[in-house]
Design a protein around this motif. Structure first.
Motif: not given
Length: 455
Positions: A320-338
Protein backbone atom coordinates in the motif's frame (compact mmCIF):
# COMPACT_ATOMS: atom_id res chain seq x y z
CA UNK A 1 -9.81 1.80 6.40
CA UNK A 2 -11.08 -1.47 5.06
CA UNK A 3 -13.77 -3.29 6.99
CA UNK A 4 -12.66 -5.65 9.74
CA UNK A 5 -11.89 -9.25 8.82
CA UNK A 6 -13.86 -12.21 10.16
CA UNK A 7 -11.76 -15.33 9.45
CA UNK A 8 -11.69 -17.27 12.73
CA UNK A 9 -9.07 -19.82 11.58
CA UNK A 10 -6.68 -20.18 14.54
CA UNK A 11 -3.02 -19.22 14.28
CA UNK A 12 -0.65 -21.27 16.42
CA UNK A 13 2.86 -20.31 15.26
CA UNK A 14 4.93 -17.52 13.74
CA UNK A 15 5.51 -19.61 10.60
CA UNK A 16 1.79 -19.43 9.84
CA UNK A 17 2.01 -15.64 9.79
CA UNK A 18 4.85 -15.82 7.29
CA UNK A 19 2.82 -18.24 5.17
CA UNK A 20 -0.10 -15.80 5.26
CA UNK A 21 2.04 -13.19 3.49
CA UNK A 22 3.42 -15.74 1.03
CA UNK A 23 -0.10 -16.46 -0.19
CA UNK A 24 -0.20 -12.88 -1.51
CA UNK A 25 2.29 -13.66 -4.29
CA UNK A 26 0.73 -13.38 -7.74
CA UNK A 27 1.85 -14.38 -11.22
CA UNK A 28 2.81 -11.72 -13.74
CA UNK A 29 -0.55 -12.20 -15.45
CA UNK A 30 -2.48 -11.61 -12.23
CA UNK A 31 -1.06 -8.20 -11.28
CA UNK A 32 -3.81 -5.77 -10.29
CA UNK A 33 -4.07 -2.41 -8.54
CA UNK A 34 -6.67 -1.00 -6.17
CA UNK A 35 -7.14 2.70 -5.49
CA UNK A 36 -8.51 4.14 -2.26
CA UNK A 37 -9.43 7.74 -1.59
CA UNK A 38 -11.01 9.71 1.21
CA UNK A 39 -12.88 13.02 1.03
CA UNK A 40 -14.46 15.47 3.45
CA UNK A 41 -18.25 15.88 3.30
CA UNK A 42 -19.56 19.38 4.03
CA UNK A 43 -22.88 21.22 3.94
CA UNK A 44 -22.78 23.51 0.92
CA UNK A 45 -24.95 26.21 2.51
CA UNK A 46 -22.57 27.02 5.37
CA UNK A 47 -19.46 24.84 4.83
CA UNK A 48 -19.99 23.04 8.13
CA UNK A 49 -18.93 19.41 8.65
CA UNK A 50 -21.46 16.62 8.18
CA UNK A 51 -22.39 14.51 11.25
CA UNK A 52 -23.55 10.91 11.13
CA UNK A 53 -27.15 12.03 11.63
CA UNK A 54 -29.59 13.62 11.16
CA UNK A 55 -29.55 14.32 7.41
CA UNK A 56 -25.89 13.33 7.20
CA UNK A 57 -23.62 10.34 6.67
CA UNK A 58 -26.31 7.81 7.59
CA UNK A 59 -28.59 9.23 4.89
CA UNK A 60 -25.80 9.13 2.28
CA UNK A 61 -25.07 5.49 3.05
CA UNK A 62 -28.78 4.61 2.81
CA UNK A 63 -29.05 6.42 -0.51
CA UNK A 64 -25.94 4.79 -1.93
CA UNK A 65 -27.13 1.34 -0.85
CA UNK A 66 -30.34 1.89 -2.76
CA UNK A 67 -28.59 3.37 -5.80
CA UNK A 68 -25.74 0.84 -6.12
CA UNK A 69 -27.21 -2.31 -4.60
CA UNK A 70 -24.20 -2.61 -2.31
CA UNK A 71 -24.69 -4.31 1.05
CA UNK A 72 -24.63 -2.26 4.27
CA UNK A 73 -21.94 -2.99 6.85
CA UNK A 74 -23.73 -2.78 10.19
CA UNK A 75 -22.59 -1.99 13.70
CA UNK A 76 -25.07 -1.57 16.56
CA UNK A 77 -28.00 -1.55 14.12
CA UNK A 78 -26.68 1.32 12.00
CA UNK A 79 -24.68 1.29 8.75
CA UNK A 80 -21.01 2.23 8.95
CA UNK A 81 -20.15 1.33 5.35
CA UNK A 82 -21.13 -0.62 2.26
CA UNK A 83 -19.57 -3.41 0.24
CA UNK A 84 -20.10 -4.89 -3.18
CA UNK A 85 -21.09 -8.51 -2.63
CA UNK A 86 -20.02 -9.29 -6.21
CA UNK A 87 -16.38 -8.78 -5.33
CA UNK A 88 -16.02 -5.10 -6.09
CA UNK A 89 -15.06 -2.31 -3.74
CA UNK A 90 -16.28 -1.01 -0.39
CA UNK A 91 -17.22 2.30 1.20
CA UNK A 92 -16.12 3.03 4.74
CA UNK A 93 -16.05 5.92 7.19
CA UNK A 94 -12.94 7.43 8.69
CA UNK A 95 -13.21 8.74 12.28
CA UNK A 96 -14.24 12.31 11.39
CA UNK A 97 -16.69 11.35 8.66
CA UNK A 98 -14.17 11.24 5.82
CA UNK A 99 -15.93 9.20 3.16
CA UNK A 100 -13.68 6.50 1.69
CA UNK A 101 -13.93 4.38 -1.43
CA UNK A 102 -11.77 1.28 -1.24
CA UNK A 103 -11.73 0.32 -4.86
CA UNK A 104 -11.77 -3.16 -6.34
CA UNK A 105 -8.52 -4.76 -7.56
CA UNK A 106 -8.44 -3.74 -11.23
CA UNK A 107 -6.11 -4.48 -14.17
CA UNK A 108 -5.48 -0.97 -15.51
CA UNK A 109 -5.43 2.71 -14.65
CA UNK A 110 -8.23 3.10 -17.19
CA UNK A 111 -10.45 0.85 -15.07
CA UNK A 112 -9.50 2.74 -11.90
CA UNK A 113 -10.45 6.01 -13.57
CA UNK A 114 -13.82 4.59 -14.62
CA UNK A 115 -14.46 3.26 -11.11
CA UNK A 116 -13.56 6.65 -9.60
CA UNK A 117 -15.84 8.55 -11.96
CA UNK A 118 -18.76 6.21 -11.29
CA UNK A 119 -18.29 6.47 -7.53
CA UNK A 120 -18.14 10.28 -7.61
CA UNK A 121 -21.24 10.38 -9.81
CA UNK A 122 -23.10 8.10 -7.40
CA UNK A 123 -22.03 10.14 -4.39
CA UNK A 124 -23.05 13.42 -6.01
CA UNK A 125 -26.43 12.01 -7.03
CA UNK A 126 -27.18 10.95 -3.46
CA UNK A 127 -25.49 13.74 -1.47
CA UNK A 128 -26.45 16.65 -3.74
CA UNK A 129 -30.17 16.64 -2.81
CA UNK A 130 -29.09 16.58 0.85
CA UNK A 131 -27.12 19.77 0.30
CA UNK A 132 -23.82 17.97 0.84
CA UNK A 133 -20.63 18.38 -1.16
CA UNK A 134 -17.21 16.73 -0.89
CA UNK A 135 -13.84 18.42 -0.52
CA UNK A 136 -10.63 17.25 -2.22
CA UNK A 137 -7.98 18.30 0.30
CA UNK A 138 -5.47 16.42 2.43
CA UNK A 139 -6.59 18.23 5.61
CA UNK A 140 -9.86 19.85 6.58
CA UNK A 141 -9.20 23.58 6.07
CA UNK A 142 -11.36 25.39 8.63
CA UNK A 143 -12.87 23.06 11.23
CA UNK A 144 -11.34 22.66 14.67
CA UNK A 145 -10.99 19.19 16.11
CA UNK A 146 -13.87 19.98 18.48
CA UNK A 147 -16.10 20.93 15.54
CA UNK A 148 -15.34 17.72 13.68
CA UNK A 149 -18.01 15.03 14.06
CA UNK A 150 -17.29 11.59 15.50
CA UNK A 151 -18.43 8.48 13.62
CA UNK A 152 -20.11 5.66 15.61
CA UNK A 153 -17.41 3.00 15.13
CA UNK A 154 -16.15 1.26 18.25
CA UNK A 155 -12.64 0.61 16.95
CA UNK A 156 -12.20 4.36 16.58
CA UNK A 157 -13.18 4.95 20.19
CA UNK A 158 -10.29 2.72 21.27
CA UNK A 159 -7.89 4.55 18.94
CA UNK A 160 -9.17 7.95 20.08
CA UNK A 161 -8.38 7.14 23.71
CA UNK A 162 -4.95 5.71 22.89
CA UNK A 163 -3.59 8.26 20.40
CA UNK A 164 -2.83 11.11 22.85
CA UNK A 165 -0.64 8.71 24.84
CA UNK A 166 1.79 8.09 21.96
CA UNK A 167 1.94 11.33 19.96
CA UNK A 168 0.62 14.88 19.86
CA UNK A 169 -1.06 14.77 16.42
CA UNK A 170 -2.77 11.38 16.28
CA UNK A 171 -6.25 12.82 16.74
CA UNK A 172 -5.62 15.24 13.89
CA UNK A 173 -4.61 12.28 11.74
CA UNK A 174 -7.82 10.47 12.62
CA UNK A 175 -10.30 13.30 12.31
CA UNK A 176 -8.82 15.92 9.99
CA UNK A 177 -6.84 14.26 7.19
CA UNK A 178 -7.67 12.55 3.90
CA UNK A 179 -5.43 10.48 1.68
CA UNK A 180 -5.31 8.72 -1.66
CA UNK A 181 -3.43 5.46 -1.97
CA UNK A 182 -2.90 2.63 -4.41
CA UNK A 183 -2.38 -1.01 -3.54
CA UNK A 184 -0.13 -3.12 -5.76
CA UNK A 185 0.84 -6.77 -6.12
CA UNK A 186 4.13 -8.64 -5.94
CA UNK A 187 5.11 -11.93 -7.57
CA UNK A 188 7.53 -13.35 -4.99
CA UNK A 189 9.25 -12.54 -1.73
CA UNK A 190 12.21 -11.06 -3.62
CA UNK A 191 9.87 -8.98 -5.78
CA UNK A 192 8.10 -7.73 -2.65
CA UNK A 193 11.41 -6.66 -1.10
CA UNK A 194 12.52 -4.86 -4.23
CA UNK A 195 9.19 -3.02 -4.58
CA UNK A 196 9.04 -2.20 -0.87
CA UNK A 197 12.52 -0.65 -0.96
CA UNK A 198 11.87 1.37 -4.11
CA UNK A 199 8.51 2.64 -2.87
CA UNK A 200 9.76 3.51 0.62
CA UNK A 201 12.70 5.45 -0.81
CA UNK A 202 10.54 7.24 -3.39
CA UNK A 203 7.45 7.74 -1.22
CA UNK A 204 8.55 11.31 -0.31
CA UNK A 205 8.69 12.06 -4.04
CA UNK A 206 5.04 11.08 -4.39
CA UNK A 207 4.21 12.95 -1.18
CA UNK A 208 5.65 16.13 -2.71
CA UNK A 209 3.87 15.67 -6.06
CA UNK A 210 0.52 15.22 -4.30
CA UNK A 211 1.01 17.91 -1.60
CA UNK A 212 -2.43 19.42 -1.02
CA UNK A 213 -3.01 20.42 2.61
CA UNK A 214 -1.76 23.99 3.27
CA UNK A 215 -4.68 25.18 5.46
CA UNK A 216 -5.67 24.50 9.07
CA UNK A 217 -8.46 26.23 11.01
CA UNK A 218 -8.89 29.00 8.48
CA UNK A 219 -5.33 30.02 7.76
CA UNK A 220 -2.03 28.88 6.28
CA UNK A 221 -0.35 26.20 8.38
CA UNK A 222 3.18 26.66 7.04
CA UNK A 223 3.30 23.34 5.18
CA UNK A 224 2.62 22.14 1.65
CA UNK A 225 1.33 18.88 3.10
CA UNK A 226 0.30 19.22 6.70
CA UNK A 227 -1.19 15.73 6.48
CA UNK A 228 2.28 14.29 5.94
CA UNK A 229 3.69 16.40 8.78
CA UNK A 230 0.97 15.10 11.11
CA UNK A 231 2.18 11.54 10.56
CA UNK A 232 5.59 12.52 11.95
CA UNK A 233 4.07 12.82 15.42
CA UNK A 234 1.16 10.40 15.42
CA UNK A 235 2.58 7.12 16.76
CA UNK A 236 6.17 6.34 15.90
CA UNK A 237 5.80 2.73 17.06
CA UNK A 238 3.61 2.03 14.03
CA UNK A 239 4.60 4.58 11.37
CA UNK A 240 7.67 5.78 9.49
CA UNK A 241 10.14 4.76 6.80
CA UNK A 242 10.95 1.18 7.97
CA UNK A 243 14.75 1.39 7.77
CA UNK A 244 15.01 -2.36 8.50
CA UNK A 245 13.50 -3.03 5.06
CA UNK A 246 16.82 -2.01 3.48
CA UNK A 247 18.92 -4.34 5.62
CA UNK A 248 20.27 -7.72 4.54
CA UNK A 249 17.86 -10.55 5.22
CA UNK A 250 14.70 -8.52 4.62
CA UNK A 251 11.70 -10.64 3.74
CA UNK A 252 8.31 -11.77 5.01
CA UNK A 253 9.82 -13.12 8.24
CA UNK A 254 11.44 -9.81 9.08
CA UNK A 255 8.16 -7.93 8.56
CA UNK A 256 6.33 -10.48 10.69
CA UNK A 257 8.81 -9.90 13.51
CA UNK A 258 8.27 -6.15 13.20
CA UNK A 259 4.47 -6.49 13.19
CA UNK A 260 4.46 -8.89 16.13
CA UNK A 261 5.87 -6.17 18.36
CA UNK A 262 3.83 -3.21 17.09
CA UNK A 263 1.38 -2.42 19.92
CA UNK A 264 -2.15 -3.63 19.27
CA UNK A 265 -5.36 -1.59 19.46
CA UNK A 266 -8.10 -4.18 19.82
CA UNK A 267 -9.18 -7.80 19.52
CA UNK A 268 -12.61 -8.35 18.03
CA UNK A 269 -14.75 -11.24 19.21
CA UNK A 270 -18.17 -11.40 17.65
CA UNK A 271 -19.45 -7.83 17.65
CA UNK A 272 -17.37 -6.79 20.63
CA UNK A 273 -14.11 -4.85 20.46
CA UNK A 274 -11.79 -5.58 23.37
CA UNK A 275 -9.36 -2.77 24.18
CA UNK A 276 -5.87 -4.32 24.32
CA UNK A 277 -3.89 -1.15 23.62
CA UNK A 278 -0.21 -1.47 24.38
CA UNK A 279 -0.12 -5.27 24.20
CA UNK A 280 1.73 -7.00 21.36
CA UNK A 281 0.45 -9.55 18.89
CA UNK A 282 3.22 -11.77 20.17
CA UNK A 283 1.34 -11.89 23.50
CA UNK A 284 -1.88 -12.91 21.74
CA UNK A 285 -0.06 -15.53 19.62
CA UNK A 286 1.23 -17.17 22.82
CA UNK A 287 -2.12 -16.94 24.63
CA UNK A 288 -0.65 -14.50 27.12
CA UNK A 289 -2.70 -11.39 26.44
CA UNK A 290 -3.24 -9.77 29.83
CA UNK A 291 -6.65 -8.36 28.86
CA UNK A 292 -7.88 -11.70 27.39
CA UNK A 293 -6.02 -14.52 29.19
CA UNK A 294 -5.85 -17.73 27.19
CA UNK A 295 -7.45 -16.21 24.07
CA UNK A 296 -5.98 -17.69 20.87
CA UNK A 297 -5.00 -15.66 17.81
CA UNK A 298 -6.95 -15.99 14.55
CA UNK A 299 -6.38 -15.01 10.93
CA UNK A 300 -8.82 -12.12 11.36
CA UNK A 301 -6.86 -10.88 14.37
CA UNK A 302 -3.70 -10.80 12.24
CA UNK A 303 -5.37 -9.08 9.28
CA UNK A 304 -7.01 -6.50 11.56
CA UNK A 305 -3.74 -5.86 13.39
CA UNK A 306 -1.86 -5.30 10.12
CA UNK A 307 -4.48 -2.70 9.17
CA UNK A 308 -3.54 -0.69 12.28
CA UNK A 309 0.14 -0.39 11.32
CA UNK A 310 0.79 2.86 9.45
CA UNK A 311 4.23 3.04 7.78
CA UNK A 312 4.75 5.07 4.62
CA UNK A 313 4.40 1.82 2.68
CA UNK A 314 2.41 -0.98 4.30
CA UNK A 315 2.77 -4.68 3.61
CA UNK A 316 -0.30 -6.90 3.59
CA UNK A 317 -0.85 -9.44 0.84
CA UNK A 318 -0.03 -6.50 -1.38
CA UNK A 319 1.84 -3.22 -0.91
CA UNK A 320 0.00 0.00 0.00
CA UNK A 321 1.40 3.36 -1.09
CA UNK A 322 0.36 5.61 1.83
CA UNK A 323 2.23 8.89 1.37
CA UNK A 324 -0.11 11.10 -0.64
CA UNK A 325 -2.72 13.77 0.07
CA UNK A 326 -6.01 13.30 -1.72
CA UNK A 327 -6.68 15.76 -4.53
CA UNK A 328 -9.04 16.46 -7.43
CA UNK A 329 -10.47 13.50 -9.32
CA UNK A 330 -7.69 13.28 -11.97
CA UNK A 331 -5.11 12.82 -9.20
CA UNK A 332 -6.63 9.48 -8.17
CA UNK A 333 -5.82 7.51 -11.33
CA UNK A 334 -2.62 9.60 -11.57
CA UNK A 335 -1.30 8.00 -8.38
CA UNK A 336 -2.25 4.54 -9.62
CA UNK A 337 -0.58 5.09 -12.99
CA UNK A 338 2.55 6.57 -11.38
CA UNK A 339 3.21 3.46 -9.30
CA UNK A 340 1.93 0.92 -11.83
CA UNK A 341 4.39 2.24 -14.40
CA UNK A 342 7.24 1.70 -11.94
CA UNK A 343 6.10 -1.58 -10.37
CA UNK A 344 4.67 -3.49 -13.31
CA UNK A 345 7.58 -3.08 -15.69
CA UNK A 346 10.85 -4.72 -14.63
CA UNK A 347 13.04 -2.25 -16.52
CA UNK A 348 11.37 0.75 -14.86
CA UNK A 349 11.58 -0.88 -11.43
CA UNK A 350 15.30 -1.61 -11.86
CA UNK A 351 15.99 1.93 -13.05
CA UNK A 352 14.00 3.42 -10.16
CA UNK A 353 16.17 1.45 -7.74
CA UNK A 354 19.28 2.85 -9.43
CA UNK A 355 18.08 6.34 -8.49
CA UNK A 356 17.61 5.51 -4.80
CA UNK A 357 19.94 2.62 -4.01
CA UNK A 358 22.81 4.76 -2.64
CA UNK A 359 20.65 6.86 -0.33
CA UNK A 360 21.40 6.15 3.32
CA UNK A 361 18.77 5.60 5.99
CA UNK A 362 19.56 9.03 7.46
CA UNK A 363 19.24 10.68 4.05
CA UNK A 364 15.93 8.96 3.35
CA UNK A 365 14.62 10.04 6.73
CA UNK A 366 15.73 13.64 6.26
CA UNK A 367 14.03 13.75 2.88
CA UNK A 368 10.82 12.43 4.41
CA UNK A 369 11.09 15.04 7.21
CA UNK A 370 11.77 17.93 4.81
CA UNK A 371 9.10 17.24 2.18
CA UNK A 372 6.02 18.34 4.18
CA UNK A 373 7.33 21.90 4.30
CA UNK A 374 9.48 22.10 1.17
CA UNK A 375 7.76 19.67 -1.24
CA UNK A 376 9.47 19.90 -4.66
CA UNK A 377 12.26 22.07 -3.24
CA UNK A 378 13.49 19.44 -0.75
CA UNK A 379 16.81 17.84 -1.66
CA UNK A 380 18.72 14.60 -1.22
CA UNK A 381 22.37 14.16 -2.14
CA UNK A 382 22.31 17.57 -3.78
CA UNK A 383 19.35 16.85 -6.08
CA UNK A 384 15.94 18.49 -5.73
CA UNK A 385 12.77 16.47 -5.40
CA UNK A 386 11.53 18.22 -8.52
CA UNK A 387 14.45 16.90 -10.57
CA UNK A 388 14.11 13.41 -9.13
CA UNK A 389 10.35 13.46 -9.72
CA UNK A 390 10.93 14.40 -13.36
CA UNK A 391 13.22 11.40 -13.80
CA UNK A 392 10.91 9.02 -11.96
CA UNK A 393 7.90 10.22 -13.97
CA UNK A 394 9.80 9.44 -17.15
CA UNK A 395 10.55 5.95 -15.89
CA UNK A 396 6.88 5.46 -15.06
CA UNK A 397 5.83 6.78 -18.46
CA UNK A 398 8.20 4.42 -20.23
CA UNK A 399 6.95 1.52 -18.12
CA UNK A 400 3.34 2.31 -18.96
CA UNK A 401 4.20 2.48 -22.64
CA UNK A 402 5.80 -0.94 -22.49
CA UNK A 403 2.77 -2.31 -20.57
CA UNK A 404 0.69 -1.11 -23.52
CA UNK A 405 -2.66 -1.39 -21.77
CA UNK A 406 -5.02 0.45 -24.12
CA UNK A 407 -8.53 1.79 -23.60
CA UNK A 408 -11.37 1.61 -26.12
CA UNK A 409 -9.94 4.67 -27.91
CA UNK A 410 -6.49 3.14 -28.24
CA UNK A 411 -4.88 5.31 -25.55
CA UNK A 412 -2.32 3.90 -23.14
CA UNK A 413 -2.12 4.67 -19.43
CA UNK A 414 0.44 7.48 -19.77
CA UNK A 415 -2.43 9.94 -20.20
CA UNK A 416 -3.08 9.74 -16.46
CA UNK A 417 0.35 11.20 -15.68
CA UNK A 418 -0.57 14.57 -17.21
CA UNK A 419 -1.52 16.26 -13.89
CA UNK A 420 1.87 15.27 -12.47
CA UNK A 421 3.69 16.51 -15.57
CA UNK A 422 1.92 19.84 -15.15
CA UNK A 423 3.06 20.10 -11.53
CA UNK A 424 6.68 19.47 -12.54
CA UNK A 425 6.54 21.88 -15.49
CA UNK A 426 5.02 24.68 -13.41
CA UNK A 427 7.23 23.84 -10.41
CA UNK A 428 4.06 24.30 -8.35
CA UNK A 429 2.20 21.76 -6.27
CA UNK A 430 -1.54 21.89 -5.72
CA UNK A 431 -0.80 23.34 -2.28
CA UNK A 432 1.31 26.16 -3.72
CA UNK A 433 -1.41 27.03 -6.20
CA UNK A 434 -3.90 27.28 -3.35
CA UNK A 435 -1.50 29.37 -1.27
CA UNK A 436 -1.18 31.81 -4.19
CA UNK A 437 -4.95 32.07 -4.45
CA UNK A 438 -5.26 32.61 -0.70
CA UNK A 439 -2.73 35.45 -0.85
CA UNK A 440 -4.25 37.10 -3.94
CA UNK A 441 -7.81 36.86 -5.21
CA UNK A 442 -9.17 35.08 -2.13
CA UNK A 443 -7.81 37.90 0.08
CA UNK A 444 -7.11 35.54 2.94
CA UNK A 445 -10.52 33.83 2.89
CA UNK A 446 -9.89 30.08 3.19
CA UNK A 447 -13.62 29.40 2.76
CA UNK A 448 -13.10 29.98 -0.96
CA UNK A 449 -11.40 26.60 -1.11
CA UNK A 450 -14.80 24.91 -0.76
CA UNK A 451 -15.66 26.21 -4.22
CA UNK A 452 -12.23 25.65 -5.75
CA UNK A 453 -11.64 22.10 -4.49
CA UNK A 454 -15.06 20.43 -4.35
CA UNK A 455 -15.58 17.28 -6.38
Amino acid sequence: MARDQSDTTPIRARDELVAWFEKGCKTDGELLAGAEHEKFPFYVVNRSPVPYEPHGIHAILDGLAERTGWTPIMEDDHPIGLFDSKGGGAISLEPGGQFELSGAPLPTAHAIDQETQKHLADVKAVAGPLGIGFLALGMSPIWTRAETPVMPKRRYEIMRNYMPKVGSLGLDMMFRTSTVQVNLDFTSEADMVRKLRVSLALQPIATALFANSPFTEGTLNGFKTKRSEIWRDTDNDRSGMLPFAFEDGMGFERYVDYALDVPMYFVKRGDEYHDVTGASFRDLLHGKLRQLPGEAATISDWANHLSTIFPEVRLKRYLEMRGSDVGPAPMIPALAAFWMGLFYDSVALDQAWQIAKDWTADERQKLRDDVPKLALQATIQGRSVRDIARDVLQLSRDGLKRRAKLDSLGRNETRFLSPLDNIITANETQAERLIKLFNSEWKGDVARVFDAMAY
